[in-house]
Design a protein around this motif. Structure first.
Motif, PDB file in Angstrom:
ATOM      1  N   LEU A  81      84.358  21.334 -14.553  1.00  0.00           N
ATOM      2  CA  LEU A  81      83.869  22.590 -15.121  1.00  0.00           C
ATOM      3  C   LEU A  81      84.796  23.079 -16.226  1.00  0.00           C
ATOM      4  N   VAL A  82      86.107  22.943 -16.020  1.00  0.00           N
ATOM      5  CA  VAL A  82      87.058  23.345 -17.063  1.00  0.00           C
ATOM      6  C   VAL A  82      86.813  22.546 -18.337  1.00  0.00           C
ATOM      7  N   THR A  83      86.581  21.258 -18.181  1.00  0.00           N
ATOM      8  CA  THR A  83      86.295  20.416 -19.354  1.00  0.00           C
ATOM      9  C   THR A  83      85.019  20.880 -20.056  1.00  0.00           C
ATOM     10  N   ASP A  84      83.973  21.157 -19.274  1.00  0.00           N
ATOM     11  CA  ASP A  84      82.706  21.609 -19.862  1.00  0.00           C
ATOM     12  C   ASP A  84      82.868  22.933 -20.594  1.00  0.00           C
ATOM     13  N   ILE A  85      83.660  23.816 -20.033  1.00  0.00           N
ATOM     14  CA  ILE A  85      83.847  25.126 -20.657  1.00  0.00           C
ATOM     15  C   ILE A  85      84.417  24.978 -22.059  1.00  0.00           C
ATOM     16  N   TYR A  86      85.345  24.044 -22.222  1.00  0.00           N
ATOM     17  CA  TYR A  86      85.958  23.861 -23.533  1.00  0.00           C
ATOM     18  C   TYR A  86      85.099  23.020 -24.473  1.00  0.00           C
ATOM     19  N   LEU A  87      84.389  22.050 -23.923  1.00  0.00           N
ATOM     20  CA  LEU A  87      83.714  21.084 -24.789  1.00  0.00           C
ATOM     21  C   LEU A  87      82.269  21.430 -25.096  1.00  0.00           C
ATOM     22  N   LEU A  88      81.604  22.172 -24.200  1.00  0.00           N
ATOM     23  CA  LEU A  88      80.182  22.453 -24.412  1.00  0.00           C
ATOM     24  C   LEU A  88      79.933  23.591 -25.387  1.00  0.00           C
ATOM     25  N   TRP A  89      80.950  24.385 -25.650  1.00  0.00           N
ATOM     26  CA  TRP A  89      80.725  25.567 -26.476  1.00  0.00           C
ATOM     27  C   TRP A  89      80.242  25.193 -27.875  1.00  0.00           C
ATOM     28  N   GLY A  90      80.874  24.210 -28.466  1.00  0.00           N
ATOM     29  CA  GLY A  90      80.495  23.842 -29.833  1.00  0.00           C
ATOM     30  C   GLY A  90      79.149  23.157 -29.934  1.00  0.00           C
ATOM     31  N   SER A  91      78.614  22.656 -28.821  1.00  0.00           N
ATOM     32  CA  SER A  91      77.329  21.946 -28.854  1.00  0.00           C
ATOM     33  C   SER A  91      76.136  22.855 -28.580  1.00  0.00           C
ATOM     34  N   ARG A  92      76.363  24.145 -28.408  1.00  0.00           N
ATOM     35  CA  ARG A  92      75.263  25.063 -28.111  1.00  0.00           C
ATOM     36  C   ARG A  92      74.423  25.315 -29.365  1.00  0.00           C
ATOM     37  N   PRO A  93      73.098  25.489 -29.205  1.00  0.00           N
ATOM     38  CA  PRO A  93      72.242  25.786 -30.368  1.00  0.00           C
ATOM     39  C   PRO A  93      72.523  27.181 -30.906  1.00  0.00           C
ATOM     40  N   LEU A  94      72.388  27.324 -32.206  1.00  0.00           N
ATOM     41  CA  LEU A  94      72.636  28.625 -32.832  1.00  0.00           C
ATOM     42  C   LEU A  94      71.450  29.571 -32.666  1.00  0.00           C
ATOM     43  N   GLN A  95      70.248  29.027 -32.572  1.00  0.00           N
ATOM     44  CA  GLN A  95      69.041  29.832 -32.403  1.00  0.00           C
ATOM     45  C   GLN A  95      68.618  29.834 -30.935  1.00  0.00           C
ATOM     46  N   LEU A  96      67.752  30.779 -30.588  1.00  0.00           N
ATOM     47  CA  LEU A  96      67.264  30.877 -29.218  1.00  0.00           C
ATOM     48  C   LEU A  96      66.593  29.576 -28.792  1.00  0.00           C
ATOM     49  N   ASN A  97      66.897  29.160 -27.605  1.00  0.00           N
ATOM     50  CA  ASN A  97      66.312  27.947 -27.046  1.00  0.00           C
ATOM     51  C   ASN A  97      64.921  28.275 -26.512  1.00  0.00           C
ATOM     52  N   GLU A  98      63.896  27.765 -27.187  1.00  0.00           N
ATOM     53  CA  GLU A  98      62.518  28.095 -26.808  1.00  0.00           C
ATOM     54  C   GLU A  98      62.176  27.628 -25.399  1.00  0.00           C
ATOM     55  N   GLU A  99      62.782  26.545 -24.964  1.00  0.00           N
ATOM     56  CA  GLU A  99      62.504  26.053 -23.609  1.00  0.00           C
ATOM     57  C   GLU A  99      62.989  27.034 -22.552  1.00  0.00           C
ATOM     58  N   LEU A 100      64.105  27.692 -22.835  1.00  0.00           N
ATOM     59  CA  LEU A 100      64.665  28.638 -21.869  1.00  0.00           C
ATOM     60  C   LEU A 100      64.028  30.017 -21.977  1.00  0.00           C
ATOM     61  N   MET A 101      63.138  30.202 -22.964  1.00  0.00           N
ATOM     62  CA  MET A 101      62.373  31.449 -23.045  1.00  0.00           C
ATOM     63  C   MET A 101      61.152  31.398 -22.144  1.00  0.00           C
ATOM     64  N   LYS A 102      60.920  30.237 -21.539  1.00  0.00           N
ATOM     65  CA  LYS A 102      59.834  30.093 -20.574  1.00  0.00           C
ATOM     66  C   LYS A 102      60.421  30.158 -19.161  1.00  0.00           C
ATOM     67  N   PRO A 103      59.659  30.649 -18.192  1.00  0.00           N
ATOM     68  CA  PRO A 103      60.187  30.723 -16.819  1.00  0.00           C
ATOM     69  C   PRO A 103      60.519  29.344 -16.252  1.00  0.00           C
ATOM     70  N   CYS A 104      61.749  29.190 -15.803  1.00  0.00           N
ATOM     71  CA  CYS A 104      62.183  27.958 -15.141  1.00  0.00           C
ATOM     72  C   CYS A 104      62.223  28.210 -13.639  1.00  0.00           C
ATOM     73  N   LYS A 105      61.637  27.334 -12.864  1.00  0.00           N
ATOM     74  CA  LYS A 105      61.574  27.510 -11.413  1.00  0.00           C
ATOM     75  C   LYS A 105      62.737  26.771 -10.750  1.00  0.00           C
ATOM     76  N   LEU A 106      63.575  27.535 -10.051  1.00  0.00           N
ATOM     77  CA  LEU A 106      64.725  26.953  -9.372  1.00  0.00           C
ATOM     78  C   LEU A 106      64.594  27.183  -7.869  1.00  0.00           C
ATOM     79  N   PRO A 107      64.812  26.156  -7.064  1.00  0.00           N
ATOM     80  CA  PRO A 107      64.645  26.296  -5.603  1.00  0.00           C
ATOM     81  C   PRO A 107      65.739  27.147  -4.978  1.00  0.00           C
TER      82      PRO A 107
END
Length: 703
Positions: free
Chosen positions: A324-350
């Protein structure tokens, strides 16, 4: 009647001296005219009454006993007082009108309730409540929806949550609730107190159950009763503040049942609830989506990463924490700059486990940030923080990771993690992360750890500043570790860093024993904070439960959700064999599991274990757990246990929702022992049970 009229006439004559002669003359006229027919002739009676009325004022004429109260006049007087906002005049008129004619028309009754709801007299609100409950018993249809909503809002503003809860439940019984904005305001005032939080959360669950029931019946009332996401967030936040994590878990499941869509704020509140209950797997399912959130919204999820890392540490899962520490540092730069349309739709989580056939799924929109709600329970980040536009690990978070690696002798893996982060970040702020860790270890006295990380950096072809070597060399000399100092000097010479005369002098002094004094302190704030955190982490005696209990509770949670109680009992017995003290969550999972199978007797056995562990000093006094036990004992008919739990709640000053328990009692045991007298009991057990039932009835009536 005529003699009473005659007597009143004489009194009026006596009080009017200026008109005495005329009055006496009229009396003589009446007597001479009526003669011997005073009591028998109807015409003469009417004549005298008419003559008497001429001497009466208008007020006196309205209240003469032979005419009786006038319905229309009293109604107009009541309307006039309400129109002029004279509540002190309206209430006596209403009371008199009700005693004679019953309740006034619904429109006037609503105006009276409005007046009492907004009166400056604090005694008016209880009057309004008593009034609507009386009306509800006789004719609930005459109560208007809007006046009940306003009364409820006035009650919570006056900090009367118990009365407000009664009004809300009365509305719910009539298949209605206040409008969403009004209900949100009502709950916002209710959750300011512990009792209000308890009532608001229970009422929200009741609304969800009622909505689900109406939806199955395809009732038209269902749509207007569905709680909004903001209402769920409001109650969840109150649960987090009050520590009601078990109740918060029930509300999350209620959101899933009625298919309410969670937003960004909801996810953060879920995070707090799951972290308090030790449900790491629930948070791990969210991470896949949170990692994909667009850059503008990513900063709102700082606490999600913070609580997830906290759970990794609680589970003593060093590998997961490092990942998780690695992801926190490395994933930040790979995030999209615009809203993620897929995540604007309801995602069903158990919820519970994705493998459960009858499991619930909560709908989440990870990019939905509603502006009508703000979370106030965030507090300070413990392990992960947002700084300079990106996520970083705090000194405490990094220190805890270092100590966990150190205690396991896995320094090489720690070095690999630090080197990987430093190589891939490529930013000026974090390019000295490895050196910061080495310097902090030196300042903390962990010289061997610092040297190991330094060696790993060399093997990874990472540049090490000469100041780092000098700092470690002086520390060795300070601790009289001459062999380690000589080995470090050879290492320094092999690297070819001694090109400065001052460095040559420093090494010579260290080797000749001239160098003395304390070790050179770190020259950055981060290094100082990290060194301090390392010392605290190494010496801190955590009062949290051991990591093993988190693992066992997690497994027990899965088995209880799957109704596999034999496996859950096996885990419970294993905890006892290992002498691991169970937590509130341990017993809550078991109680809810047995509840799903209606196995109430096993819950009485658990209650015995709970009392025994509390006698040994375990902190198991939890209102949510007590509430679960109470409901189950009521359903099973164990009234002696009910009274025991209520006694424990009273001892700890916990509020009990009497209305909810009374409703459950009436639903299942309405006529229990109602006609049985103490003289008619046959056994001692029956006599005791009769007393317990009577004591419970007496308790719920004192609401």
């Amino acid at each position: 009647m005529i003699w009473r009229v005659y007597h009143r006439l004489i009194l009026l004559v006596a009080s009017n001296i200026t008109k005495s002669a005329a009055v006496v003359h009229n009396v003589h006229i009446c007597k001479s005219f009526c003669g011997t027919y005073w009591e028998t002739n109807v015409c003469s009676r009417q004549f005298n009454v008419a003559r008497v009325r001429r001497f009466c004022t208008r007020t006196e004429q309205d209240e003469l006993c032979w005419e009786g109260p006038n319905h229309d006049i009293m109604l107009k007087k009541l309307e006039s007082a309400l129109l002029d906002c004279k509540d002190f005049e309206a209430w006596p008129v209403f009371s008199k009108f009700k005693s004679l004619y019953g309740f006034p028309p619904p429109a006037i009754l609503s105006k009276l309730i409005y007046g009492l709801s907004y009166s400056s007299d604090h005694r008016s609100l209880p009057k309004a409540c008593n009034l609507i409950f009386k009306v509800a018993k006789e004719n609930s249809e005459s109560l208007e929806h809007d006046c009940l909503s306003r009364l409820c809002l006035s009650l919570v503003r006056a900090q009367m949550p118990v009365l407000a809860s009664k009004v809300l439940r009365l509305m719910l019984h009539r298949n209605s609730v206040p409008p969403v904005d009004v209900l949100c305001s009502v709950f916002m005032h209710m959750v300011k107190t512990e009792a209000g939080t308890c009532l608001a959360s229970n009422i929200l669950l009741e609304i969800c159950d009622h909505f689900h029931h109406l939806t199955e019946k395809r009732s038209e009332c269902a749509t207007s009763m569905k709680p909004s996401t903001a209402i769920f967030n409001l109650i969840l936040e109150a649960c987090v503040r009050s520590g009601s994590s078990l109740k918060g878990q029930q509300i999350i499941e209620a959101m899933a049942r009625i298919r309410a869509v969670a937003d960004v704020h909801s996810v953060l509140l879920f995070t707090y609830i799951y972290e308090m209950n030790g449900l790491r797997d629930e948070l791990k399912r969210f991470k896949e989506y949170v990692d994909q959130v667009s850059l503008p919204l990513a900063r709102h999820y700082v606490h999600f990463y913070d609580k997830l890392l906290s759970l990794h540490y609680d589970f003593d899962d060093t590998d997961a924490a490092a990942s998780l520490v690695t992801d926190i540092y490395l994933l930040w730069g790979s995030r999209p700059l615009q809203l993620n349309e897929e995540l604007m739709k309801p995602c069903k989580l158990p919820i519970g486990s994705p493998y459960l056939k009858e499991g619930l799924k909560v709908q989440v929109m990870f990019e939905l940030l509603q502006k009508d709600f703000v979370i106030h329970v965030k507090g300070e980040e413990e392990y992960v923080a947002f700084k300079n536009g990106k996520l970083i690990i705090t000194s405490k978070g990094l220190a805890r990771l270092i100590i966990k690696y150190k205690r396991r002798g896995r320094i090489t893996e720690l070095s690999e993690l630090l080197v990987a982060i430093q190589k891939k970040m490529g930013t000026a702020q974090e390019e000295n992360l490895c050196c910061d860790v080495i310097h902090a270890c030196i300042d903390s006295g962990f010289l061997e750890t610092a040297h190991d990380i330094l060696d790993d950096m060399e093997m990874a072809n990472m540049a090490v500043p000469s100041s780092t070597y000098m700092l470690l060399l002086k520390a060795y000399r300070k601790e009289n570790m001459s062999k380690e100092a000589e080995a470090l000097v050879k290492q320094i010479k092999m690297t070819g860093l001694l090109i400065d005369a001052s460095d040559e002098t420093m090494v010579s002094k260290c080797l000749s024993g001239v160098a003395h004094g304390s070790v050179v302190k770190s020259n950055t704030i981060r290094q100082s904070e990290l060194a301090e955190s390392l010392v605290l982490e190494m010496n801190w005696d955590y009062n949290k439960a051991p990591s093993k209990v988190y693992e066992l509770n997690s497994s027990m949670y899965f088995f209880c959700k799957a109704k596999m109680m034999e496996d859950a009992q096996t885990i419970y017995r294993k905890m006892q064999e290992l002498k691991i003290q169970p937590t509130v969550q341990t017993f809550a999972h078991l109680v809810q599991g047995y509840l799903s199978l209606e196995r109430y007797r096993e819950i009485t056995i658990l209650w015995g274990d709970i009392k025994r562990f509390m006698d040994y000093g375990c902190a198991l006094a939890n209102r949510d757990l007590y509430e679960l036990l109470l409901l189950n004992f009521l359903r099973g008919g164990y009234f002696e246990r009910v009274l025991e739990v209520l006694h424990h709640m009273k001892e700890h000053g916990m509020y009990a929702d009497r209305w909810m328990y009374n409703k459950e009692f009436i639903r299942l045991h309405k006529n229990l022992y109602r006609k049985l007298k103490a003289t008619e009991v046959r056994t001692e057990a029956q006599r005791l049970r009769l007393e317990h039932v009577k004591d419970f009835r007496k308790w719920v009536r004192n609401n």
